[in-house]
Design a protein around this motif. Structure first.
Motif, short mmCIF file in Angstrom:
data_model
loop_
_atom_site.label_atom_id
_atom_site.label_comp_id
_atom_site.label_asym_id
_atom_site.label_seq_id
_atom_site.Cartn_x
_atom_site.Cartn_y
_atom_site.Cartn_z
N ASP A 1 0.85 -1.18 0.00
CA ASP A 1 0.00 0.00 0.00
C ASP A 1 0.89 1.23 0.00
N TYR A 2 0.76 2.05 -1.04
CA TYR A 2 1.61 3.24 -1.18
C TYR A 2 0.92 4.51 -0.69
N SER A 3 -0.27 4.39 -0.15
CA SER A 3 -1.05 5.59 0.18
C SER A 3 -0.39 6.43 1.27
N GLU A 4 0.25 5.80 2.25
CA GLU A 4 0.86 6.56 3.34
C GLU A 4 2.10 7.32 2.87
N ILE A 5 2.89 6.70 2.00
CA ILE A 5 4.06 7.40 1.47
C ILE A 5 3.61 8.55 0.57
N ARG A 6 2.62 8.30 -0.25
CA ARG A 6 2.09 9.38 -1.10
C ARG A 6 1.55 10.51 -0.23
N ARG A 7 0.85 10.18 0.85
CA ARG A 7 0.34 11.23 1.74
C ARG A 7 1.49 12.04 2.32
N ALA A 8 2.56 11.37 2.73
CA ALA A 8 3.72 12.08 3.26
C ALA A 8 4.30 13.02 2.21
N GLN A 9 4.35 12.56 0.97
CA GLN A 9 4.89 13.40 -0.10
C GLN A 9 4.01 14.62 -0.35
N LEU A 10 2.71 14.45 -0.27
CA LEU A 10 1.82 15.58 -0.48
C LEU A 10 1.90 16.59 0.67
N GLU A 11 2.33 16.13 1.83
CA GLU A 11 2.49 17.02 2.99
C GLU A 11 3.82 17.78 2.95
N LEU A 12 4.83 17.21 2.31
CA LEU A 12 6.16 17.83 2.33
C LEU A 12 6.15 19.27 1.79
N PRO A 13 5.50 19.58 0.67
CA PRO A 13 5.51 20.97 0.19
C PRO A 13 4.85 21.95 1.15
N LYS A 14 3.97 21.46 2.02
CA LYS A 14 3.33 22.33 3.00
C LYS A 14 4.24 22.59 4.20
N GLU A 15 5.22 21.70 4.39
CA GLU A 15 6.09 21.77 5.55
C GLU A 15 7.47 22.33 5.23
N LEU A 16 7.90 22.19 3.99
CA LEU A 16 9.23 22.65 3.58
C LEU A 16 9.07 23.70 2.47
N PRO A 17 9.55 24.90 2.68
CA PRO A 17 9.27 25.99 1.73
C PRO A 17 9.92 25.82 0.37
N ASP A 18 10.97 25.01 0.25
CA ASP A 18 11.66 24.86 -1.02
C ASP A 18 11.34 23.55 -1.73
N VAL A 19 10.21 22.94 -1.34
CA VAL A 19 9.71 21.74 -2.02
C VAL A 19 8.40 22.11 -2.70
N VAL A 20 8.31 21.79 -4.00
CA VAL A 20 7.14 22.18 -4.80
C VAL A 20 6.59 20.94 -5.49
N LEU A 21 5.34 20.60 -5.21
CA LEU A 21 4.68 19.50 -5.91
C LEU A 21 4.38 19.92 -7.34
N VAL A 22 4.89 19.16 -8.31
CA VAL A 22 4.65 19.51 -9.71
C VAL A 22 3.79 18.49 -10.45
N CYS A 23 3.55 17.33 -9.85
CA CYS A 23 2.68 16.36 -10.51
C CYS A 23 2.26 15.27 -9.54
N ASP A 24 0.97 14.94 -9.57
CA ASP A 24 0.42 13.81 -8.80
C ASP A 24 -0.40 12.90 -9.71
N ALA A 25 -0.01 12.84 -10.98
CA ALA A 25 -0.81 12.11 -11.97
C ALA A 25 -0.57 10.60 -11.97
N PHE A 26 0.57 10.14 -11.46
CA PHE A 26 0.81 8.69 -11.43
C PHE A 26 -0.29 7.97 -10.66
N HIS A 27 -0.87 8.64 -9.68
CA HIS A 27 -1.86 8.02 -8.81
C HIS A 27 -3.08 7.51 -9.59
#
Length: 260
Positions: free
Chosen positions: A197-223
């Protein structure tokens, strides 16, 4: 191969595991191959196999960049998202990309910590690239990374907290060496029968840009691509999917940079 010295360039490290390294193939249902490079849009610096010059970017990107003491996967790269990303980024910014391949299939975030591991190899490639560009008087405007990794951590059951802590440690070391921003591509789903199950890792990745100012989510289409039939096996995608993700990520990254 000519590089216009007076023109500015943006440097990109392409980091992660197999879906960044590139496992794209075609099929009768998904016959689309990797795109040709837009003329002048970008180059590959082959820090391992040919460190004395630049090459126009092409697929499979990084196919010869095998370091026996680090990132090494001969015969595994078949087609990536990199050329599509470079084309889209260049269309947005009009700034050519100098790309460096530094991705390793099957790698967990714990192997990207700078302890003689894959991050150590990537940092060596970054240093070698910088030295070459300085010697050639090739102007670099920005230094970025594009990151896509996490399936192996889903397989291993890495907790979201551990994943984010190790990502933060990795990114801090890259920041110390001049990387300004991490453009992040979130992972997709598992397509096999072992129950990962990859949902928890994906959730962590979606949270990273909210927590780290120099991380920018550019695509979530693989899901969404498992449901579309775009996965070629348990973990990887047809080239069509890599082209889509690369284009989306390149557009988003290019728009972010254009607004700076």
């Amino acid at each position: 191969m000519e590089v216009t010295m007076e023109k500015e360039h943006d440097l990109f490290l392409f980091l992660g595991q197999s879906n960044m390294a590139g496992r794209g193939v075609t099929s009768p249902q998904w016959p689309e191959s990797a795109p040709a490079l837009t003329p002048g849009a970008g180059y590959e610096y082959r820090a391992i196999s040919d460190p004395g010059r630049l090459h126009p970017a092409s697929e499979p990107f990084g196919v010869n960049e095998n370091n026996p003491d680090g990132i090494c996967e001969p015969g595994m790269k078949t087609g990536s998202m990199v050329t599509a990303f470079i084309n889209a980024y260049y269309a947005r910014t009009k700034i050519p990309v100098i790309g460096v391949s530094a991705s390793k299939g099957g790698s967990a975030i714990g192997q990207w910590q700078g302890d003689g591991d894959y991050l150590s190899d990537a940092l060596m490639r970054l240093k070698r690239t910088g030295k070459f560009l300085k010697e050639q008087e090739i102007t670099v405007r920005h230094r970025y990374m594009l990151w896509c990794q996490g399936e192996t951590d889903g397989d291993l059951g890495t907790s979201p907290e551990d994943y984010k802590a190790r990502f933060t440690n990795m990114f801090s070391q890259l920041r110390e060496k001049g990387i300004e921003t991490c453009f992040l591509i979130a992972i997709g789903e598992y397509n096999g029968r072992k129950g990962f199950d990859y949902s928890e890792i994906r959730r962590a990745q979606l949270e990273l840009p909210k927590e780290l100012p120099d991380v920018v989510l550019v695509c979530d289409a693989f899901h969404a691509m498992r449901a579309r039939g775009l996965m070629k096996d348990d973990f990887h995608y047809y080239q069509t999917a890599y082209n889509e993700v690369g284009t989306m990520a390149g557009n988003a990254a290019g728009e972010f940079v254009r607004r700076l």
